[in-house]
Design a protein around this motif. Structure first.
Motif, PDB file in Angstrom:
ATOM      1  N   UNK A   1      -6.813   7.332  -4.099  1.00 45.80           N
ATOM      2  CA  UNK A   1      -5.953   6.829  -5.177  1.00 45.80           C
ATOM      3  C   UNK A   1      -6.036   5.313  -5.298  1.00 45.80           C
ATOM      4  N   UNK A   2      -6.770   4.669  -4.365  1.00 47.50           N
ATOM      5  CA  UNK A   2      -7.056   3.236  -4.360  1.00 47.50           C
ATOM      6  C   UNK A   2      -5.818   2.337  -4.288  1.00 47.50           C
TER       7      UNK A   2
ATOM      8  N   UNK B   1     -13.499   2.039   0.013  1.00 48.35           N
ATOM      9  CA  UNK B   1     -13.376   0.921   0.955  1.00 48.35           C
ATOM     10  C   UNK B   1     -11.933   0.446   1.073  1.00 48.35           C
ATOM     11  N   UNK B   2     -11.029   1.387   1.280  1.00 51.09           N
ATOM     12  CA  UNK B   2      -9.614   1.080   1.451  1.00 51.09           C
ATOM     13  C   UNK B   2      -9.297   1.047   2.943  1.00 51.09           C
ATOM     14  N   UNK B   3      -8.646  -0.013   3.439  1.00 52.90           N
ATOM     15  CA  UNK B   3      -8.327  -0.054   4.867  1.00 52.90           C
ATOM     16  C   UNK B   3      -7.260   0.965   5.239  1.00 52.90           C
TER      17      UNK B   3
ATOM     18  N   UNK C   1     -11.752  -6.957  -8.029  1.00 57.47           N
ATOM     19  CA  UNK C   1     -11.455  -6.858  -9.463  1.00 57.47           C
ATOM     20  C   UNK C   1     -11.835  -5.469  -9.942  1.00 57.47           C
ATOM     21  N   UNK C   2     -10.955  -4.864 -10.741  1.00 59.13           N
ATOM     22  CA  UNK C   2     -11.168  -3.486 -11.155  1.00 59.13           C
ATOM     23  C   UNK C   2     -10.903  -3.314 -12.640  1.00 59.13           C
TER      24      UNK C   2
ATOM     25  N   UNK D   1       0.788  -1.222   0.000  1.00 57.09           N
ATOM     26  CA  UNK D   1       0.000   0.000   0.000  1.00 57.09           C
ATOM     27  C   UNK D   1       0.817   1.268   0.000  1.00 57.09           C
ATOM     28  N   UNK D   2       0.191   2.339   0.469  1.00 53.38           N
ATOM     29  CA  UNK D   2       0.790   3.668   0.548  1.00 53.38           C
ATOM     30  C   UNK D   2       1.131   3.948   2.008  1.00 53.38           C
TER      31      UNK D   2
END
Length: 242
Positions: free
Chosen positions: A36-37, A71-73, A117-118, A9-10
């Motif tokens: 930014x997902x 919905x990013x942790x 999935x994106x 992640x970031x």
């Protein structure tokens, strides 16, 4: 606040004093990183000074803002055990977890929900983009075995793209995401004005308003600011089928 890309992640590193004068800036920085997902947003808080324990709620607030979409942790990294205990006592760990180091934070993600999935498509500021956006969601949802949601998804993406074409000078970018039983459709533009449901003189939503359609068809929808404009998103579930 500094940002770096790490495995998983970031990573944001926060420094200075967290109080009423910096609360909103820190919250918005975390939210913008999530928009930014990346797989997750990790925040190193070991360099933060927090005079009032209630200020730690900034991270719970950021998580709440992105909990429906994208919905990013959000995970906190704090090697100082006494500070981690203060964060827990402030009730923040009900919403965001605290880890002693980046490695343990990233490792905790392996026990989370299955990957999403994106798909993404950048469109022109032209009427032809309405059909392209409908074809795009239909093709990908068929690929992901979500055919029952295709009719609803085509209506929703049509509303979102049409709003961009009618109310901004932007070229829309369509994002499609599938996770478990839900499908999220998001459209980005470069106009900072939030999407809002306008009401008629009688107090109800304007007749045939596109956003009123979203409210009727979707489990949830919203408008989230981005560094370059905004993203308007809508979440569909099995009950959204037409």
């Amino acid at each position: 606040m500094t940002a770096a890309t790490v495995t998983g992640g970031c990573l944001l590193t926060a420094a200075g004093t967290l109080d009423s004068t910096t609360y909103r800036e820190l919250r918005d920085s975390v939210i913008n990183a999530a928009l930014d997902e990346p797989p997750a947003v990790l925040v190193d808080v070991s360099r933060l000074e927090v005079p009032a324990p209630s200020a730690w709620s900034v991270f719970a607030s950021a998580q709440w803002h992105v909990s429906t979409w994208p919905d990013i942790p959000i995970l906190l990294v704090c090697p100082r055990a006494n500070v981690a205990a203060r964060i827990a006592s402030a009730g923040v760990t009900r919403y965001v977890s605290v880890h002693a180091d980046v490695e343990s934070a990233v490792a905790s993600l392996t026990h989370g929900p299955p990957p999403r999935r994106r798909a993404r498509i950048a469109l022109a500021h032209a009427a032809s983009s309405l059909r392209r956006s409908r074809d795009f969601v239909a093709e990908w949802l068929a690929n992901w075995s979500r055919e029952p949601l295709i009719p609803t998804a085509k209506v929703v993406v049509d509303v979102l793209v049409e709003n961009v074409l009618c109310h901004t000078d932007s070229s829309p970018v369509v994002l499609l995401e599938c996770a478990d039983s839900t499908v999220t459709i998001a459209v980005q533009d470069t106009d900072v004005s939030p999407a809002m449901l306008r009401e008629s003189a009688g107090g109800g939503p304007e007749w045939a308003s596109g956003l009123a359609v979203l409210g009727a068809l979707c489990r949830a929808w919203g408008s989230s600011p981005t560094p370059s404009g905004k993203t308007v998103w809508a979440v569909l579930d099995p009950e959204s089928q037409l």
